[in-house]
Design an enzyme around this catalytic site. Sequence first.
Site, PDB file in Angstrom:
ATOM      1  N   ARG A   1       0.943  -1.193  -0.036  1.00  0.00           N
ATOM      2  CA  ARG A   1      -0.014   0.162  -0.051  1.00  0.00           C
ATOM      3  C   ARG A   1       0.731   1.228   0.086  1.00  0.00           C
ATOM      4  O   ARG A   1       1.685   1.321   0.610  1.00  0.00           O
ATOM      5  CB  ARG A   1      -0.926  -0.006   1.298  1.00  0.00           C
ATOM      6  CG  ARG A   1      -1.974  -0.885   1.238  1.00  0.00           C
ATOM      7  CD  ARG A   1      -3.171  -0.285   0.054  1.00  0.00           C
ATOM      8  NE  ARG A   1      -4.303  -1.176  -0.054  1.00  0.00           N
ATOM      9  CZ  ARG A   1      -4.555  -1.967  -1.001  1.00  0.00           C
ATOM     10  NH1 ARG A   1      -3.483  -2.340  -1.883  1.00  0.00           N
ATOM     11  NH2 ARG A   1      -5.637  -2.962  -0.993  1.00  0.00           N
TER      12      ARG A   1
ATOM     13  N   HIS B   1      -0.480   0.058  -9.986  1.00  0.00           N
ATOM     14  CA  HIS B   1      -1.384  -0.828  -9.117  1.00  0.00           C
ATOM     15  C   HIS B   1      -1.915  -2.249  -9.928  1.00  0.00           C
ATOM     16  O   HIS B   1      -2.954  -2.444  -9.850  1.00  0.00           O
ATOM     17  CB  HIS B   1      -2.530  -0.056  -8.559  1.00  0.00           C
ATOM     18  CG  HIS B   1      -2.870  -0.708  -7.192  1.00  0.00           C
ATOM     19  ND1 HIS B   1      -3.246   0.020  -5.979  1.00  0.00           N
ATOM     20  CD2 HIS B   1      -3.002  -2.054  -6.726  1.00  0.00           C
ATOM     21  CE1 HIS B   1      -3.555  -0.763  -5.161  1.00  0.00           C
ATOM     22  NE2 HIS B   1      -3.539  -2.215  -5.485  1.00  0.00           N
TER      23      HIS B   1
END
Length: 309
Positions: free
Chosen positions: A221, A273
Amino acid sequence: MRVLVHIDEAETWREALAQRLPDAEIVTSSDDSGTPVDYLAVWKPPESLLENHPHLKGIVNLGAGVDALLNNPGLPRDVPIVKLRDAGMGPLMADYVRYGVLHFQRDFDRYRIQQTDAQWRERPLTDKADWPVGILGLGAIGAHVACTLADDGFPVHGWSRSPKALDGVTCHHGDDGLASLLGAVNTLVTLLPDTPSTRHIINADTLAQLPAGASLVNPGRGTLVDEAALLEALGDGPEEGRLRGALLDAFPEEPLPANSPLWSHPRVLITPHMAAPTPVRDAADQVAELIRAMENGDPVETIDPQAGY
Ligand code: NDP
């Protein structure tokens, strides 16, 4: 039983779940008429969707990270939440991390810079056995990645909150465990969830504990990394800083803003991502199993809202 699905490509998910749960009515959020449902199977649902369905038997998070769901102000209290555990993401993540580790261990970063000067210079090889890798987070995906790299021949250190034992992996936990891992690894990989205790875990202090010339791979993250400290450790020119380079897949703000200095940093690789997208087929099997188990009152591993994962 009614299940409401909210995710991009919801129709593909609806069909996959309808095949696996033939007795259930599966609807997508675009057909949501407000009729009560028993379960939500969702990825980043809007607040209004959660507010419209306060009485649920369970929520299935269609991904491994539950931070977006837990931070949603519409989330009903006291509804069990389950999440995907590996569900085919482990092997995809292992490929991504392997690519990142090889990038530095086989000097692809340095050859890329040499190429800009048409420089033909072979560098001495560092054996895998002499390239220790640290994995922060030994969950469903993190453990798979750690064991894959250990099978590849890298010495692997892993770190988790509770003690763990994994074949071929030196496992650490707690603050002391983190310090001994950081001091020992050439590439650090962050596969932790976003929680109050993991935010900015990669900061000036932890970066300073890595050996000089270490590298970072962060598919976990974006909030795990203090970006200012990362840039400081990288240095701002083509010359390698204390931190040799970074491969980053996750950012506190996504898409990464066009004016972020990370985009143009010569020793940073950026991916959007994409490290381990959820494979619908494997994941739908798991979602159907979880819903069946909750419906039958069988035990399921729910997430702990206090711990945040
Ligand atoms: P899990 O929830 O299964 O595991 C989390 C791991 O982190 C556990 O080992 C846990 O320890 C450890 N952990 C949590 N908090 C702490 C802490 N404070 N100190 C030390 N260890 C801690 O996660 P997954 O392995 O399934 O996934 C990891 C992360 O990868 C996800 O949260 C998500 O953010 C990211 N991800 C990114 C993707 C991408 O495409 N970029 C795709 C999929 C996931 P313990 O075992 O003791 O509980």
